[in-house]
Design a protein around this motif. Structure first.
Motif, PDB file in Angstrom:
ATOM      1  N   VAL A 214       0.856  -1.203   0.000  1.00  0.00           N
ATOM      2  CA  VAL A 214       0.000   0.000   0.000  1.00  0.00           C
ATOM      3  C   VAL A 214       0.886   1.245   0.000  1.00  0.00           C
ATOM      4  CG1 VAL A 214      -1.730   1.328   1.285  1.00  0.00           C
ATOM      5  CG2 VAL A 214      -1.840  -1.172   1.278  1.00  0.00           C
ATOM      6  N   ILE A 215       0.498   2.252  -0.788  1.00  0.00           N
ATOM      7  CA  ILE A 215       1.063   3.593  -0.633  1.00  0.00           C
ATOM      8  C   ILE A 215      -0.076   4.548  -0.324  1.00  0.00           C
ATOM      9  CG2 ILE A 215       3.113   3.267  -2.044  1.00  0.00           C
ATOM     10  CD1 ILE A 215       1.672   4.673  -4.354  1.00  0.00           C
ATOM     11  N   ILE A 216       0.266   5.639   0.367  1.00  0.00           N
ATOM     12  CA  ILE A 216      -0.771   6.551   0.842  1.00  0.00           C
ATOM     13  C   ILE A 216      -0.213   7.962   0.894  1.00  0.00           C
ATOM     14  CG2 ILE A 216      -0.192   6.182   3.286  1.00  0.00           C
ATOM     15  CD1 ILE A 216      -3.253   6.159   3.833  1.00  0.00           C
ATOM     16  N   LYS A 217      -1.102   8.944   0.683  1.00  0.00           N
ATOM     17  CA  LYS A 217      -0.698  10.355   0.680  1.00  0.00           C
ATOM     18  C   LYS A 217      -1.732  11.152   1.466  1.00  0.00           C
ATOM     19  CE  LYS A 217       0.045  14.125  -2.674  1.00  0.00           C
ATOM     20  NZ  LYS A 217       0.126  14.438  -4.127  1.00  0.00           N
ATOM     21  N   ALA A 218      -1.250  12.104   2.257  1.00  0.00           N
ATOM     22  CA  ALA A 218      -2.169  12.885   3.087  1.00  0.00           C
ATOM     23  C   ALA A 218      -1.628  14.285   3.314  1.00  0.00           C
ATOM     24  CB  ALA A 218      -2.384  12.186   4.432  1.00  0.00           C
ATOM     25  N   LYS A 219      -2.535  15.205   3.622  1.00  0.00           N
ATOM     26  CA  LYS A 219      -2.124  16.514   4.109  1.00  0.00           C
ATOM     27  C   LYS A 219      -1.776  16.376   5.588  1.00  0.00           C
ATOM     28  CE  LYS A 219      -4.733  19.604   1.050  1.00  0.00           C
ATOM     29  NZ  LYS A 219      -5.778  20.654   0.994  1.00  0.00           N
ATOM     30  N   GLY A 220      -0.702  17.049   6.005  1.00  0.00           N
ATOM     31  CA  GLY A 220      -0.258  16.953   7.386  1.00  0.00           C
ATOM     32  C   GLY A 220       1.215  16.625   7.427  1.00  0.00           C
ATOM     33  N   ASN A 221       1.692  16.213   8.609  1.00  0.00           N
ATOM     34  CA  ASN A 221       3.124  15.918   8.716  1.00  0.00           C
ATOM     35  C   ASN A 221       3.427  14.696   9.589  1.00  0.00           C
ATOM     36  OD1 ASN A 221       2.691  16.877  11.327  1.00  0.00           O
ATOM     37  ND2 ASN A 221       3.510  18.907  10.870  1.00  0.00           N
ATOM     38  N   ASN A 222       2.402  13.924   9.931  1.00  0.00           N
ATOM     39  CA  ASN A 222       2.605  12.778  10.820  1.00  0.00           C
ATOM     40  C   ASN A 222       2.772  11.497   9.990  1.00  0.00           C
ATOM     41  OD1 ASN A 222       2.518  10.813  12.841  1.00  0.00           O
ATOM     42  ND2 ASN A 222       1.199  12.101  14.124  1.00  0.00           N
ATOM     43  N   VAL A 223       4.020  11.195   9.616  1.00  0.00           N
ATOM     44  CA  VAL A 223       4.298  10.063   8.738  1.00  0.00           C
ATOM     45  C   VAL A 223       3.933   8.733   9.389  1.00  0.00           C
ATOM     46  CG1 VAL A 223       6.104   8.817   7.488  1.00  0.00           C
ATOM     47  CG2 VAL A 223       6.129  11.314   7.552  1.00  0.00           C
ATOM     48  N   GLU A 224       4.288   8.572  10.652  1.00  0.00           N
ATOM     49  CA  GLU A 224       4.059   7.280  11.315  1.00  0.00           C
ATOM     50  C   GLU A 224       2.572   6.958  11.405  1.00  0.00           C
ATOM     51  OE1 GLU A 224       4.984   3.672  12.748  1.00  0.00           O
ATOM     52  OE2 GLU A 224       6.352   5.174  11.913  1.00  0.00           O
ATOM     53  N   GLN A 225       1.749   7.956  11.687  1.00  0.00           N
ATOM     54  CA  GLN A 225       0.318   7.711  11.831  1.00  0.00           C
ATOM     55  C   GLN A 225      -0.345   7.418  10.478  1.00  0.00           C
ATOM     56  OE1 GLN A 225      -0.762   7.102  14.574  1.00  0.00           O
ATOM     57  NE2 GLN A 225       0.520   8.166  16.061  1.00  0.00           N
ATOM     58  N   ILE A 226       0.104   8.089   9.421  1.00  0.00           N
ATOM     59  CA  ILE A 226      -0.502   7.797   8.117  1.00  0.00           C
ATOM     60  C   ILE A 226      -0.062   6.414   7.640  1.00  0.00           C
ATOM     61  CG2 ILE A 226       1.240   8.805   6.577  1.00  0.00           C
ATOM     62  CD1 ILE A 226      -2.603   9.039   6.262  1.00  0.00           C
ATOM     63  N   ARG A 227       1.118   5.985   8.067  1.00  0.00           N
ATOM     64  CA  ARG A 227       1.559   4.625   7.738  1.00  0.00           C
ATOM     65  C   ARG A 227       0.657   3.595   8.429  1.00  0.00           C
ATOM     66  NH1 ARG A 227       5.081   0.544   9.383  1.00  0.00           N
ATOM     67  NH2 ARG A 227       6.063  -0.560   7.636  1.00  0.00           N
ATOM     68  N   HIS A 228       0.170   3.912   9.609  1.00  0.00           N
ATOM     69  CA  HIS A 228      -0.773   3.020  10.292  1.00  0.00           C
ATOM     70  C   HIS A 228      -2.050   2.866   9.474  1.00  0.00           C
ATOM     71  CE1 HIS A 228       1.201   3.839  14.475  1.00  0.00           C
ATOM     72  NE2 HIS A 228       1.886   2.984  13.734  1.00  0.00           N
TER      73      HIS A 228
END
Length: 292
Positions: free
Chosen positions: A163-177
């Motif tokens: 899986v790859i994912i993209k989001a607005k924000g800066n919390n890499v570890e949480q978006i990886r979850h």
């Protein structure tokens, strides 16, 4: 002519070709290793063409991040045994490195990317000839994180789901979850707006006309409707309404809100999904191999 056994051993190790093929190549080229490799390659191209119609539905899916890039790709072979082969995994590593630098919009452009003066398609054909199974780079995608955006990647331990994912924000570890959640639950849609309009309208109508709402105060009706919609959308596999795998007391939407993240895009690859696999009994498979 006597065959140099050391060269025979080296040729087998370098090409992963069969003993008889290597012996014949050395005989034809007077024990010249480089000429023998070229001979096997030319012979192998013919073999590879015969394998073009085979179904390659095994392999690996990989996702990774490099700086502000998140990349995902699927490399296919015919059996899970070959998916663990060192030559196959080495090719996957080369492709991974090439995708970091390459720009591609479709599968044709993808397979024309060059690695050491050979296209990915040519490298796949070479490996097909070498190991005897059809090898193909099926698909790949890339996300680029702009200012105030993050990307993350997750590859499951067996390399069959990525899986790859993209989001607005800066919390890499949480978006990886969230990427891990997507890998585990395989949502059908990311957002409510991702649903087909006719299906979305049908759900809204169903909830609006539910008998449970009869004679209820307006505030109570609103609460009931909200709960019903949440359940309907969760049942349909809409990511934002699914209970988050790491905290089932929250939906994925609530988890993102609490971590100051806004999901933009996500892509999940599972090896072989959408490929119709051909079932062949063992006797038929052996017969086909003998014909070749």
């Amino acid at each position: 002519m006597a065959i140099d056994l050391n060269k025979l051993k080296e040729l087998r190790e370098r090409t992963n070709s069969g003993l008889l093929d290597c012996r014949n190549a050395l005989e034809q080229t007077n024990n010249d290793i480089e000429a023998a490799i070229k001979y096997l390659q030319e012979k192998g191209i013919i073999k590879a063409a015969k394998k073009a119609s085979r179904i390659a539905a095994e392999g690996i899916a990989k996702a990774f991040v490099k700086d502000n890039l998140a990349i995902i790709f699927e490399l296919n072979c015919e059996t899970d045994f070959v998916a663990k082969n060192k030559l196959f995994l080495d090719l996957a590593d080369k492709i991974q490195n090439a995708l970091i630098l390459a720009n591609f919009k479709n599968d044709d452009e993808l397979n024309k990317i060059k690695i050491n003066n050979k296209t990915i398609e040519e490298l796949c054909n070479d490996l097909t000839a070498s190991i005897g199974e059809k090898i193909t780079l099926r698909r790949a995608e890339k996300y680029v994180a702009n200012s105030n955006e993050v990307v993350a990647a997750y590859t499951h331990a067996d390399s069959r789901i990525a899986v790859i994912i993209k989001a607005k924000g800066n919390n890499v570890e949480q978006i990886r979850h969230v990427a891990m959640h997507i890998a585990a639950l395989n949502p059908s849609y990311l957002f409510e707006c991702s649903l087909p309009k006719d299906l979305h309208d049908k759900i809204l109508s169903k909830v609006e006309n539910d008998p449970k709402l009869a004679n209820k105060p307006e505030k109570i009706q609103a609460s009931i409707k909200s709960g019903m919609l949440r359940k309907e959308f969760n049942d349909l596999g809409v990511l934002m309404f699914q209970p988050f795998v790491m905290d089932e007391g929250k939906t994925v939407a609530k988890f993102l809100e609490d971590t100051n993240l806004e999901l933009l895009e996500a892509k999940r690859f599972e090896v072989g999904e959408g490929i119709e696999k051909k079932t062949v009994d063992f006797a038929t498979e052996v017969a086909e191999q003998m014909k070749q």
